[in-house]
Design a protein around this motif. Structure first.
Motif, PDB file in Angstrom:
ATOM      1  N   THR A  35       0.836  -1.195   0.000  1.00  0.00           N
ATOM      2  CA  THR A  35       0.000   0.000   0.000  1.00  0.00           C
ATOM      3  C   THR A  35       0.870   1.244   0.000  1.00  0.00           C
ATOM      4  N   TYR A  36       0.539   2.166  -0.914  1.00  0.00           N
ATOM      5  CA  TYR A  36       1.315   3.398  -1.062  1.00  0.00           C
ATOM      6  C   TYR A  36       0.527   4.579  -0.515  1.00  0.00           C
TER       7      TYR A  36
ATOM      8  N   THR B  70      -3.316   0.594  -3.371  1.00  0.00           N
ATOM      9  CA  THR B  70      -2.672  -0.722  -3.344  1.00  0.00           C
ATOM     10  C   THR B  70      -2.818  -1.379  -4.703  1.00  0.00           C
ATOM     11  N   PRO B  71      -1.784  -1.291  -5.552  1.00  0.00           N
ATOM     12  CA  PRO B  71      -1.880  -1.938  -6.869  1.00  0.00           C
ATOM     13  C   PRO B  71      -1.829  -3.450  -6.743  1.00  0.00           C
TER      14      PRO B  71
ATOM     15  N   ALA C  67       6.144  -3.427 -11.139  1.00  0.00           N
ATOM     16  CA  ALA C  67       6.399  -2.204 -11.910  1.00  0.00           C
ATOM     17  C   ALA C  67       6.463  -0.995 -10.988  1.00  0.00           C
ATOM     18  N   VAL C  68       5.549  -0.935  -9.997  1.00  0.00           N
ATOM     19  CA  VAL C  68       5.547   0.193  -9.073  1.00  0.00           C
ATOM     20  C   VAL C  68       6.781   0.141  -8.179  1.00  0.00           C
TER      21      VAL C  68
ATOM     22  N   ILE D 263       1.915   6.257 -11.905  1.00  0.00           N
ATOM     23  CA  ILE D 263       2.402   6.489 -13.268  1.00  0.00           C
ATOM     24  C   ILE D 263       3.043   5.224 -13.834  1.00  0.00           C
ATOM     25  N   ALA D 264       3.547   4.359 -12.963  1.00  0.00           N
ATOM     26  CA  ALA D 264       4.167   3.109 -13.410  1.00  0.00           C
ATOM     27  C   ALA D 264       3.187   2.232 -14.166  1.00  0.00           C
ATOM     28  N   LEU D 265       1.887   2.404 -13.873  1.00  0.00           N
ATOM     29  CA  LEU D 265       0.853   1.584 -14.510  1.00  0.00           C
ATOM     30  C   LEU D 265       0.186   2.310 -15.667  1.00  0.00           C
TER      31      LEU D 265
END
Length: 767
Positions: free
Chosen positions: A479-480, A485-486, A514-515, A545-547
């Protein structure tokens, strides 16, 4: 005798009347001759005849793909007119053309005697080619009751002047270059290209007879609309050619037995090949011409000056790309509608439909008239015959404007751009499914979230900032900031202790990794890397942005992928090579625009290609191999955005880069589920079908049979690692490994890049 005339008042008055009529006639003629009814062109002006000429858009092999014009006219020389075409014209329109001086007195007497005195409609019109030429060039004006007489006299005067200035051959040339044919087409070259797909010099006897036959009545004998009527008129022309000795009776009969075969090619702005591309060319050329002036100091006119615009477009590839996109979108549309069923947002979401309705000209016009919203809705809910688009062809239905809007909201659209990566030269450009009904260009105008097609920039930045290909990252969810949470698509349960290297993570498009790679590299470093590779749009400096949450234009995304194939340098999309005037003089010339510096090293570029090859061979794009049976050297990247709103695919071959987007025009309408909406299902098949078609054509061997350069031994060594590894006993027992990412990371310091030789010997990395 004179005494009798003097004594006879009747004869005397008859003479006075005749002389008066003659004087009136001469005065009337003089008034026309000297310009009282409108200035006539002088001999000097006639010597410098300049007609509006269509600007041609040419593909890279010089093939005509479109025109910009007020009147569709493209002049040619006399030598380009085949003899049977000239003979057909003379035999049908003016049998004594080579004998008279512009006015055929015998024909005029025949017309007067038969048509007027004997009421015989078969007498003909008495109009010569020279008279028709005068009418073609200067047209006719409305002078009231005397209009026909004034116009006829004006044409006769101009015809005589033309005959004094030009030879018979030159008059024939001028006539063929100005005469109107069917479908708003002016000039024989435009007509030959439109109806038979040939240059004038290439048309055969029957085709020449068809075109000459339309001159009697361009609409009534239009071979596209009335093929049987046109064929019968063609036969009349052939018989006329036989009558005047241009053909033998046997040749006439043989020609009449042949079928009328058209190869119709429309060059109107909304039909024909590459309409989205041609519209973009029109916009660009118009801007370029604003900076140029002709020899008279005036600006060039794209619609009148007969320019030639040379482009990079490949006609064959463009044709195949349009076919591939239409074939797939037609099937995908059915999947899309079936999946939504009665719950479709274009049926149930009033906000979406009403928003679209308010953008229509019908709504805006009613609003300008002062109608209330309720009154406008009442009008727009009334049914009326409406022409609507479908993949089976345009059809007319009795529906309301509101229903029509809902009908168009349901359609998926698409964009595809294919370029040569070394130069950026555009080979194919498909901006949508149908330009006539969907004129918004998804190549040049649209900006959409790009999903996982952004991930290669994240991984490229990671490599450039010292992260090794064999560095492992956990697939565990984290979780960021702001509770985001990706998760990874399609994996319900994952081993929390499993770690994957960069190649495995990218090829399988793992969101969680990726994140983490982005955070390890540093968001700012990733943004800078993407900008250096060609991204111009603003990029939000957030973990998501990574996604691919950034909205990018398809063209800039394509340009940003070119460094992976062009030795690390960005190639700008390039499609106009030069603009020439009507005499072939170059007005402007353009060269590919390639960045001076590399945005990615040779080593890391090759690593990235290898990682994206794995996407095709073992990752999210494997259906290129399994479903479509492609064995070409291909790398690629799929992309799907949140809630399945957009599907993307980037297809990479050694000599061709193609990017495809698919989605609904209204971003609030997505696919019903990931199975249909994922890039591998929605966008990838367009590229796959294009490659299948290209594989069947030897003309594309330089693309389809091209191979990526073998991977150097040192890079193989760098990438020689297990695709995944599990946490050791103590790590599983005591945890650790994933950092607390609930806060925005501080700016990352760029790590020292370690190449294979530097790691082995401590020296400089060989690039």
């Amino acid at each position: 005798m004179l005494k009798k005339i003097k004594k006879s008042p009747k004869i005397k008055w008859a003479i006075i009347i005749l002389l008066s009529l003659l004087a009136i006639f001469l005065l009337f003629f003089a008034s026309i001759y000297f310009g009282a009814w409108g200035k006539l062109p002088s001999s000097t002006e006639l010597k410098e005849l300049k007609q509006n000429r269509a600007t041609e858009v040419l593909a890279k092999n010089g093939e005509l793909i479109g025109k910009f014009y007020v009147f569709d006219r493209q002049p040619i020389t006399y030598k380009e007119l085949p003899p049977h075409l000239i003979n057909a014209l003379v035999a049908t329109e003016d049998a004594r053309f080579f004998e008279h001086d512009g006015i055929d007195n015998r024909s005029l007497l025949r017309v007067v005697f038969k048509s007027i005195l004997l009421q015989d409609d078969s007498a003909g019109g008495g109009s010569t080619i020279s008279l028709q030429l005068a009418k073609n060039i200067y047209g006719r004006k409305d002078y009231g009751a005397l209009g026909i007489v004034v116009n006829k006299f004006q044409e006769a005067i101009i015809a005589k002047r033309l005959e004094d200035i030009y030879s018979k051959e030159e008059i024939i040339r001028l006539y063929f270059n100005t005469v109107p044919f069917s479908d708003n087409t002016f000039g024989i070259e435009s007509a030959a290209m439109k109806f038979f797909g040939k240059h004038t010099s290439e048309i055969n006897l029957e085709e020449a007879a068809v075109l000459v036959g339309t001159l009697k009545a361009s609409h009534s004998y239009n071979p596209r609309i009335f093929p049987e009527r046109s064929r019968l008129r063609r036969d009349v022309v052939l018989e006329q050619m036989g009558k005047y000795g241009y053909l033998t009776e046997e040749e006439v009969q043989e020609a009449k037995q042949r079928e009328l075969v058209l190869n119709y090619k429309s060059y109107s702005h909304d039909k024909g090949l590459a309409p989205y591309f041609r519209e973009q060319v029109r916009k660009d050329v118009s801007k370029i011409l604003d900076t140029l002036k002709n020899k008279d100091g005036k600006k060039f006119n794209i619609y009148r000056d007969g320019l030639s615009v040379h482009t990079t477009l490949d006609v064959k590839m463009q044709t195949l790309a349009e076919e591939a996109l239409k074939e797939h979108l037609q099937n995908l549309q059915k999947q899309h509608e079936d999946a939504w069923g009665s719950a479709a947002p274009w049926l149930t979401n009033r906000e979406i439909v009403n928003d679209a309705l308010k953008k229509t000209s019908a709504w805006k016009n009613l609003e300008k008239e002062g109608n209330s919203e309720a009154e406008i809705m009442e009008v727009l809910n009334k049914e009326h015959p409406t022409e609507i688009f479908s993949y089976d062809g345009t059809e007319t239905k009795n529906i309301s404007t509101r229903d029509s809007v809902a009908h168009y909201l349901k359609f998926l659209n698409a964009g595809m751009l294919a370029v040569t990566p070394e130069t950026g030269s555009v080979q194919a450009w498909v901006g949508g499914v149908n330009f006539e009904h969907f004129q918004y260009d998804h190549v040049s105008q649209s900006k959409r979230q790009v999903g996982s097609t952004f991930k290669p920039f994240v991984y490229a930045a990671a490599l450039e900032n010292g992260i090794e290909p064999c560095e492992y990252f956990s697939a565990r969810e984290v979780t960021y900031a702001k509770g985001w949470t990706p998760s990874n698509s399609g994996s319900e349960e994952e081993d929390p202790h499993m770690n994957y290297n960069l190649k495995e993570a990218l090829s399988n498009s793992m969101n969680t990794i990726a994140v983490k790679v982005l955070m390890e590299t540093g968001i700012e470093n990733v943004v800078n890397q993407a900008k250096a590779m060609g991204i111009k749009s603003d990029l939000p400096q957030v973990p998501s942005i990574a996604l691919g949450t950034a909205s990018l234009n398809l063209t800039e995304l394509t340009e940003a992928y070119t460094p992976f194939l062009n030795n690390g340098k960005t190639s700008k999309a390039f499609y106009i090579t030069k603009i020439e005037d009507g005499e072939g003089n170059i007005l402007a010339e353009f060269k590919p625009e390639i960045s001076d510096s590399r945005s990615i090293s040779k080593t890391n570029r090759k690593i990235m290609i290898e990682m994206m090859k794995a996407t095709v061979n073992e990752g999210t794009a494997t259906r290129l191999r399994t479903t479509y049976g492609l064995r070409n050297d291909i790398a690629g990247k799929t992309g799907t955005t949140q809630n399945n709103k957009d599907g993307w695919f980037v297809g990479i071959t050694p000599n061709l880069l193609a990017v495809t987007w698919v989605g609904a025009d209204d971003h609030r309408i997505g696919f019903r589920n990931t199975y249909i909406g994922q890039g591998a299902n929605s966008a990838l098949p367009v590229f796959a079908k294009l490659m299948q078609k290209m594989n069947s054509d030897p003309a594309f061997n330089d693309i389809t049979q091209a191979k990526f350069a073998p991977l150097p031994a040192e890079i193989k060594e760098m990438m020689d690692c297990d695709p995944e590894k599990r946490d050791g006993f103590f790590k599983r027992l005591f945890g650790g490994g994933d950092k607390d990412e609930t806060k925005q990371p501080e700016k990352k310091e760029k790590k020292e890049k370690k190449g294979f030789f530097k790691r082995l010997f401590g020296g400089k990395d060989k690039d």
